[in-house]
Design an enzyme around this catalytic site. Structure first.
Site, PDB file in Angstrom:
ATOM      1  N   CYS A 121       3.219  10.292  -0.833  1.00  0.00           N
ATOM      2  CA  CYS A 121       3.922   9.706  -1.968  1.00  0.00           C
ATOM      3  C   CYS A 121       3.484  10.438  -3.228  1.00  0.00           C
ATOM      4  O   CYS A 121       2.573  11.259  -3.196  1.00  0.00           O
ATOM      5  CB  CYS A 121       3.625   8.220  -2.068  1.00  0.00           C
ATOM      6  SG  CYS A 121       4.813   7.363  -3.144  1.00  0.00           S
ATOM      7  N   CYS A 131       7.164   7.089  -7.777  1.00  0.00           N
ATOM      8  CA  CYS A 131       7.015   7.661  -6.438  1.00  0.00           C
ATOM      9  C   CYS A 131       7.846   8.927  -6.246  1.00  0.00           C
ATOM     10  O   CYS A 131       7.838   9.521  -5.168  1.00  0.00           O
ATOM     11  CB  CYS A 131       7.377   6.623  -5.384  1.00  0.00           C
ATOM     12  SG  CYS A 131       6.433   5.104  -5.538  1.00  0.00           S
ATOM     13  N   LYS A 196      10.343  -0.721   2.709  1.00  0.00           N
ATOM     14  CA  LYS A 196       9.303  -1.096   1.749  1.00  0.00           C
ATOM     15  C   LYS A 196       9.989  -1.853   0.627  1.00  0.00           C
ATOM     16  O   LYS A 196      10.877  -1.316  -0.042  1.00  0.00           O
ATOM     17  CB  LYS A 196       8.621   0.167   1.233  1.00  0.00           C
ATOM     18  CG  LYS A 196       7.571  -0.106   0.196  1.00  0.00           C
ATOM     19  CD  LYS A 196       6.847   1.166  -0.147  1.00  0.00           C
ATOM     20  CE  LYS A 196       5.885   0.957  -1.276  1.00  0.00           C
ATOM     21  NZ  LYS A 196       5.265   2.217  -1.686  1.00  0.00           N
ATOM     22  N   ARG A 206      -2.274  -1.078  -7.013  1.00  0.00           N
ATOM     23  CA  ARG A 206      -2.036  -0.211  -8.171  1.00  0.00           C
ATOM     24  C   ARG A 206      -3.311  -0.104  -9.006  1.00  0.00           C
ATOM     25  O   ARG A 206      -3.559   0.913  -9.649  1.00  0.00           O
ATOM     26  CB  ARG A 206      -0.846  -0.725  -8.979  1.00  0.00           C
ATOM     27  CG  ARG A 206       0.429  -0.548  -8.166  1.00  0.00           C
ATOM     28  CD  ARG A 206       1.665  -1.023  -8.866  1.00  0.00           C
ATOM     29  NE  ARG A 206       2.788  -1.003  -7.926  1.00  0.00           N
ATOM     30  CZ  ARG A 206       3.984  -1.496  -8.159  1.00  0.00           C
ATOM     31  NH1 ARG A 206       4.238  -2.055  -9.337  1.00  0.00           N
ATOM     32  NH2 ARG A 206       4.917  -1.446  -7.258  1.00  0.00           N
ATOM     33  N   GLU A 234      17.783   0.401   6.163  1.00  0.00           N
ATOM     34  CA  GLU A 234      16.746   1.405   5.904  1.00  0.00           C
ATOM     35  C   GLU A 234      16.086   1.845   7.218  1.00  0.00           C
ATOM     36  O   GLU A 234      15.835   3.027   7.435  1.00  0.00           O
ATOM     37  CB  GLU A 234      15.666   0.836   4.962  1.00  0.00           C
ATOM     38  CG  GLU A 234      16.081   0.741   3.501  1.00  0.00           C
ATOM     39  CD  GLU A 234      16.060   2.106   2.805  1.00  0.00           C
ATOM     40  OE1 GLU A 234      15.725   3.119   3.434  1.00  0.00           O
ATOM     41  OE2 GLU A 234      16.399   2.147   1.598  1.00  0.00           O
ATOM     42  N   LYS A 249       7.082  -3.512   5.169  1.00  0.00           N
ATOM     43  CA  LYS A 249       6.040  -3.703   4.157  1.00  0.00           C
ATOM     44  C   LYS A 249       6.593  -4.504   2.997  1.00  0.00           C
ATOM     45  O   LYS A 249       7.708  -4.201   2.552  1.00  0.00           O
ATOM     46  CB  LYS A 249       5.616  -2.311   3.695  1.00  0.00           C
ATOM     47  CG  LYS A 249       4.560  -2.272   2.636  1.00  0.00           C
ATOM     48  CD  LYS A 249       4.253  -0.835   2.350  1.00  0.00           C
ATOM     49  CE  LYS A 249       3.225  -0.730   1.262  1.00  0.00           C
ATOM     50  NZ  LYS A 249       2.877   0.639   0.970  1.00  0.00           N
ATOM     51  N   SER A 275      -2.089  -5.143  -0.292  1.00  0.00           N
ATOM     52  CA  SER A 275      -3.227  -5.526  -1.130  1.00  0.00           C
ATOM     53  C   SER A 275      -3.144  -6.961  -1.656  1.00  0.00           C
ATOM     54  O   SER A 275      -4.153  -7.662  -1.692  1.00  0.00           O
ATOM     55  CB  SER A 275      -3.334  -4.544  -2.292  1.00  0.00           C
ATOM     56  OG  SER A 275      -2.125  -4.500  -3.032  1.00  0.00           O
TER      57      SER A 275
END
Ligand code: PBG
Length: 327
Positions: A121, A131, A196, A206, A234, A249, A275
């Protein structure tokens, strides 16, 4: 005499019978452990919003991967923090970049014992924090996938086993596959972050990886969290482009997407428990409001039950210890 009741409790009578009937199994071999490696760092550094997660200097990588391998976890996913960002994200495809160095260190020491995966990325590497590359104030798709391909090839040269594009650019899987094959890396696997979602669950990452966008948001490239069928499109697109493993995700709030993907496609499926999912559990556990191991067990089993074949999780090490009875 009344009609015999359907006695479902019969199969829950004892520990052993419950073990026999258990439908979903979890093992450390299901886990992929993320690691953050930072250029020019002197010692391990805590990530404020992710208790027990650290950014590592290059010289700690081998030790860390050793600890992960000792827990029987088969794979790591490397994320890099470069010391310089620019408009082209050039540190991402530098052959002497931090991720490339980390990959070759791991390869040298744990080549046969660990599947080495790396994030592909640009957001940690671009001055914009996006990104992809910026053209006319927009994230430009087609120049971005060229750069993503360069990143993947540079990681392959360093010895990566699996590249994991997470930029959500259209055509990224096809471009990377062609680029890898042309460069002689037809054996390198692509595990794409296929669906995603544009999620607030990424906030602690982040902070960990210093990759928040400097302007705007990621709505023009990540999937809206309101849309299941778009997520399925996707996944479908990535399969057509030749992906080897697809990923959904985040995981916990997207179990329906995992289940639907499993039901529709015959393709290895990973889920990324991100996260924010980690931080929420840690915060509540550290207050003593929930018991961490119990909550983590329930969450990871649920992700597997939904259909994930493997899970990227910041709990990989602690859950592996728990499953081995060492916790
Ligand atoms: C960036 C990237 C992100 C995550 C993995 N790769 C953040 C984002 O899209 O903003 C999030 C992972 C996590 O939250 O654990 N391409």
């Amino acid at each position: 005499m009344s009609f015999p009741a359907r006695r479902l409790r019969r199969l829950r009578r004892s520990e052993k019978i419950r073990e026999l009937l258990q439908e979903t199994r979890l093992s450390p071999k299901d886990f992929i452990c993320p690691i953050f490696v930072q250029e020019n760092l002197e010692k391990r550094q805590k990530v404020e919003s992710m208790p027990d997660i650290e950014r590592l200097p290059l010289n700690e990588i081998v030790r860390e991967v050793g600890a992960i391998s000792d827990l029987d976890i088969p794979a790591v996913m490397v994320f890099g923090l470069p010391s310089k960002k620019d408009d082209a994200g050039s540190a991402a495809f530098d052959e002497k970049g931090i991720v490339q160095k980390a990959i070759s260190e791991i390869k040298k020491n744990y080549g046969e014992k660990m599947v080495i995966m790396a994030d592909v990325c640009l957001c940690q590497y671009t001055s914009s924090g996006h990104c992809g590359l910026i053209k006319d104030n927009k994230v430009d798709n087609d120049s971005s996938i060229e750069t993503l391909t360069k990143i993947a090839v540079s990681q392959a040269k360093a010895g990566v086993d699996v590249v994991s594009p997470s930029a959500m650019m259209d055509g990224q899987v096809a471009a990377i596959r062609l680029g890898l094959d042309d460069a002689g890396f037809s054996e390198v696997v692509i595990m794409s972050h296929s669906a995603k979602h544009r999620s607030s669950f990424y906030a602690p990452f982040r902070d960990a990886a210093d990759c928040a966008p400097k302007f705007g948001d990621r709505k023009t490239y990540q999937v809206p969290y309101t849309n299941l069928m778009e997520a399925i499109r996707e996944v479908e697109a990535d399969i057509k482009e030749g992906v080897d493993i697809v990923m959904i995700k985040p995981a916990l709030a997207y179990l329906d997407v995992i289940a639907e993907t499993k039901r529709r496609f015959n393709v290895p499926l990973s889920a990324y428990s991100v996260s924010g999912e980690y931080a929420l559990v840690k915060a509540a556990a550290n207050q003593g409001w929930v018991k961490e191991e119990d909550i983590v067990s329930e969450i990871l089993y649920a992700i597997k039950r939904a259909g994930a074949d493997m899970i990227v999780t910041y709990f990989a090490k602690s859950a592996a210890k728990m499953l081995q009875g060492n916790l």
